[in-house]
Design an enzyme around this catalytic site. Sequence first.
Site, short mmCIF file in Angstrom:
data_model
loop_
_atom_site.label_atom_id
_atom_site.label_comp_id
_atom_site.label_asym_id
_atom_site.label_seq_id
_atom_site.Cartn_x
_atom_site.Cartn_y
_atom_site.Cartn_z
N GLU A 131 38.84 8.10 43.92
CA GLU A 131 39.20 7.41 42.68
C GLU A 131 38.65 8.07 41.43
O GLU A 131 39.32 8.11 40.39
CB GLU A 131 38.73 5.95 42.74
CG GLU A 131 39.49 5.10 43.74
CD GLU A 131 38.92 5.16 45.14
OE1 GLU A 131 39.44 4.48 46.04
OE2 GLU A 131 37.93 5.93 45.34
N PHE B 208 37.34 -0.58 43.44
CA PHE B 208 37.20 0.87 43.39
C PHE B 208 37.66 1.45 42.06
O PHE B 208 37.13 2.48 41.62
CB PHE B 208 38.00 1.50 44.53
CG PHE B 208 37.58 1.05 45.89
CD1 PHE B 208 36.24 0.94 46.23
CD2 PHE B 208 38.53 0.70 46.84
CE1 PHE B 208 35.85 0.50 47.48
CE2 PHE B 208 38.14 0.26 48.11
CZ PHE B 208 36.80 0.16 48.43
N ARG C 266 57.22 -6.13 45.59
CA ARG C 266 58.62 -5.73 45.54
C ARG C 266 59.12 -5.72 44.10
O ARG C 266 59.85 -4.81 43.68
CB ARG C 266 59.46 -6.68 46.40
CG ARG C 266 60.97 -6.42 46.41
CD ARG C 266 61.35 -4.97 46.61
NE ARG C 266 60.64 -4.33 47.70
CZ ARG C 266 60.57 -3.02 47.87
NH1 ARG C 266 61.17 -2.21 47.01
NH2 ARG C 266 59.91 -2.50 48.88
#
Length: 322
Positions: free
Chosen positions: A64, A89, A17
């Site tokens: 990716e 990744f 957040r």
Amino acid sequence: MIKTNYNGSLEEPIITRQFVEHLAEMMERDEKLVYLDADLMFAWVMDDLLERFPERMIHCGIAECNMVSVAAGMSAAGLKPLIHSFAVFISRRVFDQIYLSGAYGRNSMNIIGSQPGYTQGYNGGTHMAFEDIAMMRTVPNACVFDMVDGVQFNNLIGQTKDMDGIYYYRTALQDNISIYEKGSDFKIGKGNILREGTDATVIACGRLVANALKAAELLLSEGISIRVVDMFTIKPLDEELVIDSAEKTGVIVTAENHSVYGGLGSAVAETLAEQCPVPVCRMGMKDRFGEVGPESYLEQAFGLTAEDVARTVREALKKKSD
């Protein structure tokens, strides 16, 4: 200047957040900033940003390597790409693109590798990056960071988004222990002394910083005083602080949510071997793969709890007296 507020409590709001709110502010101010993600925008809950900045919030899918190449092209065109995927990744899978299309091509990008090491939990060993720091340290002129909380993460990425070069961030997405007060300002390449001590120094990064602070409290009850350093920048390393810690306490323990090969422990040991030899004990993943389980179990299985830090300090002190 930094201010700490460590008391063992979780940070509020959670880092995801905090980051989304900060990213919205940065994108509002800077039209050149673009965000690319590999099918993980849901992890940050970015619905509002997708509506506000549809042309600069780019969902690249589970691709990716292509995402890094696109980011390099955007950088060459004068944009400021910030890219994200799970650490495993966005480091191991795409290393060639980062090295060549990014660094070698003199292009700039901020790379966020989330949920490194054992924070992957139930995704298991296939998703656990214990080698990403080691890989990214080898990229010429790249900076490598391991984040402890959202305050630190937002402050640093607010700095590096406007800088040339490759900046690699590894960060957990939730349940971080709060270490720093909002408004703290961090200097790239300079570690932070979070607690002073005289008997030994624990140099930690990321997830292990909170464990090191808890270990310091456990050891103090035994009459053992340790300095705790948050070495959030692993490259460039704060060699001056490493040497100062070695000279003042005589023994070093490093602690990281990463392999003992090539990460923080290696960087510290390399510095001390060349400039100030003292006993060094490295805590981290010991030449094995990850496994499935809750974080609390994995910390114990891999020997990275606060109690393990305290035990390692006791063992290190025996080397100091030999």
